[in-house]
Design a protein around this motif. Structure first.
Motif, short mmCIF file in Angstrom:
data_model
loop_
_atom_site.label_atom_id
_atom_site.label_comp_id
_atom_site.label_asym_id
_atom_site.label_seq_id
_atom_site.Cartn_x
_atom_site.Cartn_y
_atom_site.Cartn_z
N TYR A 1 -0.36 8.10 12.33
CA TYR A 1 -1.01 9.04 13.23
C TYR A 1 -1.56 10.27 12.52
N ALA A 2 -1.29 10.41 11.24
CA ALA A 2 -1.94 11.46 10.46
C ALA A 2 -3.39 11.07 10.16
N HIS A 3 -3.70 9.78 10.33
CA HIS A 3 -5.04 9.27 10.00
C HIS A 3 -5.80 8.72 11.19
N VAL A 4 -5.09 8.24 12.19
CA VAL A 4 -5.71 7.63 13.36
C VAL A 4 -5.06 8.24 14.61
N ALA A 5 -5.89 8.65 15.56
CA ALA A 5 -5.38 9.37 16.72
C ALA A 5 -4.55 8.50 17.65
N ASN A 6 -5.00 7.24 17.85
CA ASN A 6 -4.33 6.38 18.81
C ASN A 6 -4.84 4.94 18.64
N ALA A 7 -4.33 4.05 19.47
CA ALA A 7 -4.72 2.64 19.39
C ALA A 7 -6.21 2.46 19.67
N MET B 1 0.85 -1.17 0.00
CA MET B 1 0.00 0.00 0.00
C MET B 1 0.90 1.23 0.00
N THR B 2 0.54 2.21 -0.80
CA THR B 2 1.30 3.44 -0.83
C THR B 2 0.73 4.42 0.18
N ARG B 3 1.55 5.40 0.54
CA ARG B 3 1.09 6.40 1.50
C ARG B 3 -0.16 7.11 1.01
N ALA B 4 -0.22 7.36 -0.29
CA ALA B 4 -1.38 8.06 -0.85
C ALA B 4 -2.66 7.27 -0.63
N GLY B 5 -2.56 5.96 -0.45
CA GLY B 5 -3.74 5.14 -0.24
C GLY B 5 -4.20 5.06 1.20
N LEU B 6 -3.48 5.71 2.10
CA LEU B 6 -3.84 5.65 3.51
C LEU B 6 -4.97 6.61 3.83
N ASN B 7 -5.98 6.09 4.50
CA ASN B 7 -7.03 6.89 5.11
C ASN B 7 -7.62 6.04 6.22
N LEU B 8 -8.47 6.61 7.03
CA LEU B 8 -8.98 5.90 8.20
C LEU B 8 -9.75 4.64 7.83
N ASP B 9 -10.58 4.72 6.78
CA ASP B 9 -11.34 3.54 6.37
C ASP B 9 -10.41 2.43 5.88
N GLU C 1 -8.69 4.49 18.92
CA GLU C 1 -9.45 4.82 17.71
C GLU C 1 -9.31 3.74 16.65
N LEU C 2 -8.11 3.20 16.51
CA LEU C 2 -7.89 2.12 15.55
C LEU C 2 -8.75 0.92 15.89
N LYS C 3 -8.73 0.50 17.15
CA LYS C 3 -9.52 -0.66 17.57
C LYS C 3 -11.02 -0.39 17.45
N THR C 4 -11.42 0.82 17.76
CA THR C 4 -12.83 1.19 17.61
C THR C 4 -13.26 1.08 16.16
N ARG C 5 -12.44 1.57 15.25
CA ARG C 5 -12.79 1.52 13.82
C ARG C 5 -12.86 0.08 13.31
N ILE C 6 -11.97 -0.78 13.78
CA ILE C 6 -12.02 -2.19 13.39
C ILE C 6 -13.29 -2.83 13.94
N CYS C 7 -13.63 -2.52 15.17
CA CYS C 7 -14.86 -3.03 15.79
C CYS C 7 -16.07 -2.60 14.98
N LEU C 8 -16.14 -1.33 14.62
CA LEU C 8 -17.28 -0.82 13.86
C LEU C 8 -17.39 -1.50 12.50
N LEU C 9 -16.26 -1.73 11.86
CA LEU C 9 -16.26 -2.43 10.58
C LEU C 9 -16.83 -3.84 10.75
N ALA C 10 -16.36 -4.55 11.77
CA ALA C 10 -16.83 -5.92 12.01
C ALA C 10 -18.32 -5.94 12.34
N LEU C 11 -18.78 -5.03 13.18
CA LEU C 11 -20.20 -4.97 13.52
C LEU C 11 -21.05 -4.72 12.28
N GLU C 12 -20.58 -3.84 11.40
CA GLU C 12 -21.32 -3.53 10.17
C GLU C 12 -21.37 -4.75 9.25
N GLU C 13 -20.24 -5.43 9.09
CA GLU C 13 -20.22 -6.62 8.24
C GLU C 13 -21.18 -7.69 8.77
N MET C 14 -21.13 -7.93 10.06
CA MET C 14 -22.01 -8.96 10.64
C MET C 14 -23.48 -8.55 10.56
#
Length: 189
Positions: free
Chosen positions: A44-50, A1-9, A52-65
């Motif tokens: 850290y330009a895209h995610v504030a801390n661990a 993945m390139t830096r340009a492809g980084l975003n929170l999602d 927030e990262l874990k919260t976003r992964i949780c939200l993704l999993a909840l949405e998929e399920m």
């Protein structure tokens, strides 16, 4: 993945994939930065801390399920709906063990209230309404189903049933049948 492809999602998606590989507890900003080939400061330009990262992964999993569960229970009721809903969780856990673990991450109340967790609760309650359970029995039944579902699935993922008979699939069917009988004959206190 390139830096340009980084975003929170994108980081949440890659973090979820990493969780499935190494376990949700091992997903940190440092581990994710190594995985995507960037310095942790770039993350850290895209995610504030661990958190927030874990919260976003949780939200993704909840949405998929939730999406899978909604498709599975559509047009079903009673045991059929119960079996379909619980199968979604069990199958998701086996296919995506890290994401499944992430789905149980403790969210703050505001985030939880605006997440797919609400859809999960609504679907579970819709299934239980098919059994005619009033409150507060419905809440007790939601907790019972969650405990049985997560307990069985966690033990299965840990390999607890790997070397015993009968096959866990038979025990799963027996469990769903037993829950259905219990819910059909539930008496209010």
């Amino acid at each position: 993945m390139t830096r340009a492809g980084l975003n929170l999602d994108r980081l949440a998606q890659v973090g979820a994939e990493l969780a499935d590989e190494v376990g949700f507890g091992q997903v940190t900003p440092s581990a994710l930065a190594r995985h995507v080939g960037v310095k942790v400061q770039s993350l850290y330009a895209h995610v504030a801390n661990a958190q927030e990262l874990k919260t976003r992964i949780c939200l993704l999993a909840l949405e998929e399920m939730a999406d899978r569960a909604a498709d599975a229970v559509a047009g079903r009721s009673g045991r059929d709906a119960l079996a379909a809903l619980t199968a979604v969780y069990r199958d998701y856990a086996r296919q995506h063990p890290g994401r499944y673990q992430a789905s149980r991450f403790q969210l703050d109340s505001q985030t939880a209230a605006s997440s797919a967790a609400v859809r999960h609760s609504q679907m579970m309650r819709a299934v239980l309404r098919g059994y005619g359970l009033p409150e507060p029995e419905q809440t007790h039944a939601v907790r019972l189903l969650g405990a049985v579902l997560h307990g069985f699935t966690d033990l299965e993922l840990a390999g607890s049933y790997a070397h015993s008979s009968p096959d866990p699939g038979e025990s799963w069917t027996w469990t769903i049948d037993s829950l259905d009988r219990l819910l059909r004959t539930w008496t209010t206190a």
